[in-house]
Scaffold this active site. Sequence first.
Site, PDB file in Angstrom:
ATOM      1  N   GLU A  47       0.870  -1.171   0.000  1.00 10.39           N
ATOM      2  CA  GLU A  47       0.000   0.000   0.000  1.00 10.39           C
ATOM      3  C   GLU A  47       0.907   1.221   0.000  1.00 10.39           C
ATOM      4  O   GLU A  47       1.635   1.456   0.960  1.00 10.39           O
ATOM      5  CB  GLU A  47      -0.921  -0.055   1.213  1.00 10.39           C
ATOM      6  N   SER A  48       0.855   1.991  -1.102  1.00 10.34           N
ATOM      7  CA  SER A  48       1.869   3.037  -1.289  1.00 10.34           C
ATOM      8  C   SER A  48       1.807   4.128  -0.225  1.00 10.34           C
ATOM      9  O   SER A  48       2.850   4.669   0.175  1.00 10.34           O
ATOM     10  CB  SER A  48       1.748   3.642  -2.688  1.00 10.34           C
ATOM     11  N   CYS A  78       4.250  -2.391  -8.468  1.00  7.37           N
ATOM     12  CA  CYS A  78       2.914  -2.031  -7.985  1.00  7.37           C
ATOM     13  C   CYS A  78       2.994  -0.816  -7.054  1.00  7.37           C
ATOM     14  O   CYS A  78       3.322   0.267  -7.519  1.00  7.37           O
ATOM     15  CB  CYS A  78       2.251  -3.255  -7.359  1.00  7.37           C
ATOM     16  N   ARG A 105      -3.499   5.507  -9.379  1.00  8.74           N
ATOM     17  CA  ARG A 105      -3.635   4.362  -8.459  1.00  8.74           C
ATOM     18  C   ARG A 105      -4.928   3.605  -8.738  1.00  8.74           C
ATOM     19  O   ARG A 105      -5.893   4.187  -9.227  1.00  8.74           O
ATOM     20  CB  ARG A 105      -3.637   4.856  -7.021  1.00  8.74           C
ATOM     21  N   ILE A 133      -2.817  -6.655  -9.054  1.00  5.66           N
ATOM     22  CA  ILE A 133      -3.671  -6.588  -7.858  1.00  5.66           C
ATOM     23  C   ILE A 133      -3.888  -5.122  -7.493  1.00  5.66           C
ATOM     24  O   ILE A 133      -2.950  -4.433  -7.087  1.00  5.66           O
ATOM     25  CB  ILE A 133      -3.025  -7.328  -6.663  1.00  5.66           C
ATOM     26  N   ARG A 134      -5.119  -4.642  -7.656  1.00 10.13           N
ATOM     27  CA  ARG A 134      -5.427  -3.219  -7.421  1.00 10.13           C
ATOM     28  C   ARG A 134      -4.290  -2.339  -7.981  1.00 10.13           C
ATOM     29  O   ARG A 134      -3.730  -1.484  -7.301  1.00 10.13           O
ATOM     30  CB  ARG A 134      -5.636  -2.943  -5.927  1.00 10.13           C
ATOM     31  N   HIS A 169       2.772  -7.592 -10.180  1.00 11.24           N
ATOM     32  CA  HIS A 169       3.593  -8.321  -9.206  1.00 11.24           C
ATOM     33  C   HIS A 169       4.366  -9.438  -9.912  1.00 11.24           C
ATOM     34  O   HIS A 169       3.865 -10.566 -10.003  1.00 11.24           O
ATOM     35  CB  HIS A 169       2.699  -8.944  -8.133  1.00 11.24           C
ATOM     36  N   GLU A 171       6.773 -10.939  -8.745  1.00 14.22           N
ATOM     37  CA  GLU A 171       7.316 -11.835  -7.707  1.00 14.22           C
ATOM     38  C   GLU A 171       6.315 -12.916  -7.279  1.00 14.22           C
ATOM     39  O   GLU A 171       6.648 -13.785  -6.495  1.00 14.22           O
ATOM     40  CB  GLU A 171       7.764 -11.009  -6.490  1.00 14.22           C
TER      41      GLU A 171
HETATM   42  N1  GLN Z   1      -3.449  -0.141  -4.637  1.00 13.28           N
HETATM   43  C1  GLN Z   1      -2.166  -0.051  -4.004  1.00 13.28           C
HETATM   44  C2  GLN Z   1      -1.726   1.407  -3.830  1.00 13.28           C
HETATM   45  O1  GLN Z   1      -2.320   2.265  -4.385  1.00 13.28           O
HETATM   46  C3  GLN Z   1      -1.104  -0.821  -4.777  1.00 13.28           C
HETATM   47  C4  GLN Z   1      -1.518  -2.270  -4.842  1.00 13.28           C
HETATM   48  C5  GLN Z   1      -0.386  -3.242  -4.830  1.00 13.28           C
HETATM   49  O2  GLN Z   1       0.788  -2.915  -4.556  1.00 13.28           O
HETATM   50  N2  GLN Z   1      -0.728  -4.483  -5.054  1.00 13.28           N
HETATM   51  O3  GLN Z   1      -0.783   1.655  -3.131  1.00 13.28           O
END
Ligand code: GLN
Length: 194
Positions: A47-48, A78, A105, A133-134, A169, A171
């Site tokens: 989560e940034s 990500c 984002r 993922i998101r 991702h 990884e």
């Molecule tokens: N949605 C996250 C963000 O905005 C990033 C998602 C992720 O790293 N898988 O920080």
Amino acid sequence: MKIGVLALQGAVAEHIRSLEAAGAEAVAVKRVEELSELNGLVIPGGESTTIGKLMRRYGFMDAIRDFSAEGKPLFGTCAGLIVLAGKIEGQEDAHLELMNMTVARNAFGRQRESFETDLDVKGINEPIRAVFIRAPLIKSVGPEVDVLSTYKGEIVTARQGTLLAASYHPELTDDYRLHAYFLEMVKEAALAKA
Ligand code: GLN
């Protein structure tokens, strides 16, 4: 080559495993003092906003900018891509502001929160397996940024000199070729300094 994975929050162990599979020595990094022994650093997904907050709290903002200024490569995946970006759409402040790009984002919307696909990446022979993922998207890049891959016309992998960024991702699969690509960047940078 010794590569660190910033271990404040997010997918750390998986990056360490992929880096080792690509032939590097890899360690989790929790304190700025640990940067000095590294040839490159991965900023993982997670989560940034949280990663950015913890980076500020523990002195990583300037320390990582200095690390980069020494010519040592960074790889953001990500949330890590968001941390590298110069601009984040809809937000006043960005984080490291090292890459000349604007990112959005959670750019895929609710319907497609997470998915997997095969991606063609410039510099890698066969498509790589990518898990989103998101995920963020790169909305625009400056002239010094090389676009390495797109997904449905949107930029998802980019490189600016010693900086590498991926929306997804790499990884989370057994395909470690993007980590191997980063390792080549680290080797080139270490040679250039020698
Ligand atoms: N949605 C996250 C963000 O905005 C990033 C998602 C992720 O790293 N898988 O920080």
